[in-house]
Design an enzyme around this catalytic site. Structure first.
Site, PDB file in Angstrom:
ATOM      1  N   GLY A   1       0.827  -1.196   0.000  1.00 45.53           N
ATOM      2  CA  GLY A   1       0.000   0.000   0.000  1.00 45.53           C
ATOM      3  C   GLY A   1       0.862   1.247   0.000  1.00 45.53           C
TER       4      GLY A   1
ATOM      5  N   GLN B   1       3.040   9.917   1.502  1.00 48.55           N
ATOM      6  CA  GLN B   1       4.337   9.233   1.414  1.00 48.55           C
ATOM      7  C   GLN B   1       5.123   9.636   0.172  1.00 48.55           C
ATOM      8  OE1 GLN B   1       2.399   5.155   2.244  1.00 48.55           O
ATOM      9  NE2 GLN B   1       4.452   4.982   3.123  1.00 48.55           N
TER      10      GLN B   1
ATOM     11  N   CYS C   1       6.393  -0.233   7.023  1.00 48.24           N
ATOM     12  CA  CYS C   1       5.919   0.917   6.255  1.00 48.24           C
ATOM     13  C   CYS C   1       7.054   1.411   5.367  1.00 48.24           C
ATOM     14  CB  CYS C   1       5.478   2.013   7.226  1.00 48.24           C
ATOM     15  SG  CYS C   1       4.910   3.513   6.407  1.00 48.24           S
ATOM     16  N   LEU C   2       6.734   1.736   4.126  1.00 54.03           N
ATOM     17  CA  LEU C   2       7.767   2.206   3.188  1.00 54.03           C
ATOM     18  C   LEU C   2       8.391   3.516   3.658  1.00 54.03           C
ATOM     19  CD1 LEU C   2       5.998   1.390  -0.206  1.00 54.03           C
ATOM     20  CD2 LEU C   2       7.761   0.053   0.958  1.00 54.03           C
TER      21      LEU C   2
ATOM     22  N   HIS D   1      -3.968   0.894   7.968  1.00 55.04           N
ATOM     23  CA  HIS D   1      -2.596   1.425   7.948  1.00 55.04           C
ATOM     24  C   HIS D   1      -2.495   2.608   6.976  1.00 55.04           C
ATOM     25  CE1 HIS D   1       1.972   0.912   7.874  1.00 55.04           C
ATOM     26  NE2 HIS D   1       1.722   1.730   6.865  1.00 55.04           N
ATOM     27  N   GLU D   2      -3.022   2.397   5.748  1.00 56.25           N
ATOM     28  CA  GLU D   2      -2.897   3.438   4.716  1.00 56.25           C
ATOM     29  C   GLU D   2      -3.737   4.668   5.035  1.00 56.25           C
ATOM     30  OE1 GLU D   2      -0.491   3.207   2.772  1.00 56.25           O
ATOM     31  OE2 GLU D   2      -0.143   1.100   3.178  1.00 56.25           O
TER      32      GLU D   2
ATOM     33  N   HIS E   1      -2.298   7.098   7.379  1.00 54.68           N
ATOM     34  CA  HIS E   1      -1.343   8.052   6.790  1.00 54.68           C
ATOM     35  C   HIS E   1      -2.043   9.375   6.456  1.00 54.68           C
ATOM     36  CE1 HIS E   1       2.496   6.002   6.286  1.00 54.68           C
ATOM     37  NE2 HIS E   1       1.911   4.931   5.805  1.00 54.68           N
TER      38      HIS E   1
END
Ligand code: NI
Length: 183
Positions: free
Chosen positions: A45, A50, A98-99, A140-141, A144
Site C-alpha cells: 500500500g 508518502q 511501512c515504506l 494502515h494506509e 497516513h
C-alpha cells in the site's frame, strides 16, 4: 514515473490530508505513478503523503500476496477521499512495516473490520464494511491520511525500543533501497 518516498521525519507525514475534487489535475497520472512507486518498493500500500502530497489518495496492491491469499489475485485498487466511519470492537494483532519507516517491523493491534466510504479509480462511490487482510492494510494506509504512522500504535515498551532508531531516521540515518527524499 517512480516518485521519491518521504521518510519518517518529513513533516508531510504528520499532516492531516485533504479531500480532493474529482477533477483534481493529473489524478490518473498520479495514481499510475503511485502504483509504479509502490511496486518498485515492493509495498502492499502507498498513501499520497508518502510521496509528499497531503491529499486523500491511496493505492493498494494485494495481488503481491496471492500465494498466501488466492482471493486477492489481481487485486489492485486506488481509493480517493477514503474515510473510516466505524471500527469493529473485535481486534487482532499483526506485524506491520511501512515504506516511510524503513527497517522497522512491529506488531500492531487493529480492528478486524471497518466501515469505509471512498471513490474508486473510476470515481464510483462505495460505502461498505471490509474485513480480512484488506481491512488491515486500509487502516494502515488511511492512518497516513490522518498524519498517523504504525509506530504510533505499537506497545509502549516496543515504542521505547525503537525510539532511538526513529530519531536517527529523522536525522537521515537509515538504509533504504528505493528512491527517496533525503531527510
Ligand atoms: Ni505506511
Amino acid at each position: 514515473m517512480i516518485l521519491p518516498m518521504y521518510i519518517f521525519g518529513q513533516p508531510v507525514l504528520r499532516k492531516q490530508a485533504e479531500d480532493i475534487p474529482t477533477d483534481y489535475p493529473g489524478l490518473q497520472q498520479l495514481i499510475s505513478d503511485m502504483f509504479e512507486t509502490m511496486k518498485n518498493a515492493e509495498g502492499v500500500g502507498l498513501a499520497a503523503p508518502q510521496v509528499g502530497l497531503s491529499i486523500r489518495v491511496v493505492v493498494i496492491d494485494l495481488d503481491i500476496l496471492k500465494d498466501d491469499y488466492p482471493e486477492y489475485a489481481g487485486f489492485l485498487h486506488a481509493y480517493i477521499n477514503p474515510h473510516i466511519l466505524e471500527f469493529s470492537d473485535d481486534t487482532c494483532t499483526m506485524e506491520e512495516g511501512c515504506l516511510s519507516v524503513p527497517g522497522i517491523h512491529e506488531n500492531v493491534r487493529r480492528s478486524k473490520s471497518i466501515h469505509v466510504t471512498y471513490l474508486d479509480e473510476n470515481l464510483q462511490p462505495h460505502d461498505e464494511w471490509v474485513d480480512g487482510y484488506l481491512a488491515r492494510v486500509m487502516q494502515h494506509e488511511f492512518d497516513h491520511l490522518e498524519g498517523k504512522l504504525f509506530v504510533d500504535k505499537i506497545a509502549p515498551l516496543r515504542k521505547q525500543m525503537v525510539k532511538k532508531k526513529l530519531m536517527s531516521m529523522a536525522k537521515g540515518k537509515f538504509n533504504c533501497a528505493y528512491k527517496h527524499k533525503p531527510n
